[in-house]
Write a protein that holds these residues in place. Structure first.
Motif, short mmCIF file in Angstrom:
data_model
loop_
_atom_site.label_atom_id
_atom_site.label_comp_id
_atom_site.label_asym_id
_atom_site.label_seq_id
_atom_site.Cartn_x
_atom_site.Cartn_y
_atom_site.Cartn_z
N SER A 30 -2.82 -4.43 4.33
CA SER A 30 -2.19 -3.30 3.65
C SER A 30 -3.11 -2.63 2.65
O SER A 30 -2.78 -1.57 2.12
N ASN A 31 -4.27 -3.21 2.38
CA ASN A 31 -5.23 -2.61 1.46
C ASN A 31 -6.17 -1.61 2.12
O ASN A 31 -7.04 -1.06 1.46
N TRP A 53 -3.10 3.54 3.73
CA TRP A 53 -2.49 2.26 3.38
C TRP A 53 -1.17 2.48 2.66
O TRP A 53 -0.28 1.62 2.69
N ARG A 54 -1.04 3.66 2.03
CA ARG A 54 0.14 3.95 1.22
C ARG A 54 1.19 4.67 2.07
O ARG A 54 0.89 5.60 2.80
N THR A 55 2.42 4.24 1.95
CA THR A 55 3.51 4.89 2.69
C THR A 55 3.80 6.26 2.11
O THR A 55 3.54 6.53 0.94
N ARG A 73 2.03 2.23 11.34
CA ARG A 73 1.58 0.89 10.99
C ARG A 73 2.77 0.06 10.51
O ARG A 73 3.74 0.60 9.97
N ASP A 74 2.65 -1.22 10.74
CA ASP A 74 3.65 -2.18 10.28
C ASP A 74 2.89 -3.22 9.46
O ASP A 74 2.26 -4.12 10.03
N ASN A 75 2.93 -3.07 8.15
CA ASN A 75 2.14 -3.98 7.31
C ASN A 75 2.67 -5.40 7.38
O ASN A 75 1.91 -6.36 7.18
N ALA A 76 3.94 -5.58 7.66
CA ALA A 76 4.49 -6.93 7.77
C ALA A 76 3.92 -7.65 8.99
O ALA A 76 3.81 -8.87 9.00
#
Length: 129
Positions: A30-31, A53-55, A73-76
């Motif tokens: 996520s970074n 990276w930012r929503t 993207r799915d950061n999880a």
């Protein structure tokens, strides 16, 4: 280090769709800003799309991808996707995902391959006419 593995490529007829995935491991996914590039035989690598990276930040697309491709993207799940619709023979290429450090969000920066620190090995997309 960030390891990136693309999947989802294949052979599809013109007008069809494919969904590419890029699974990341290693440092905090996520970074990173994430991008998709492609390289056709005998051609330079070219930018396709990038996502922050930012929503809430609108992604970038090259002109040929606008209206047909969607990056997400799915950061999880540490995964970035490229949904490709209305595919054309000229979309045939090896598609690569890449990760760039999360400072500075601009088209000029994120469309430049040199800004990306980590790259996957690519997945082949072939669109038949």
């Amino acid at each position: 280090q960030v390891q990136l593995v693309e999947s989802g490529g294949g052979l599809v007829q013109a007008g069809g769709s494919l969904r590419l995935s890029c699974a990341a491991s290693g440092r905090t996914f996520s970074n990173y800003h994430m991008g998709w590039f492609r390289q056709a035989p005998g051609k330079e690598r070219e930018f396709v799309s990038a996502i922050s990276w930012r929503t809430g930040i609108s992604p970038y697309y090259t002109d040929s991808a606008k209206g047909r491709f969607t990056i997400s993207r799915d950061n999880a799940k540490n995964t970035v996707y490229l949904q490709m619709n209305s595919l054309k023979p000229e979309d045939t290429a090896v598609y690569y995902c890449a990760a760039a450090p999360s400072f500075g969000w601009s088209y000029g920066r994120l469309s430049a391959g040199r800004e990306y620190n980590y790259w996957g090995l690519g997945t082949q997309v072939t669109v038949s006419s």
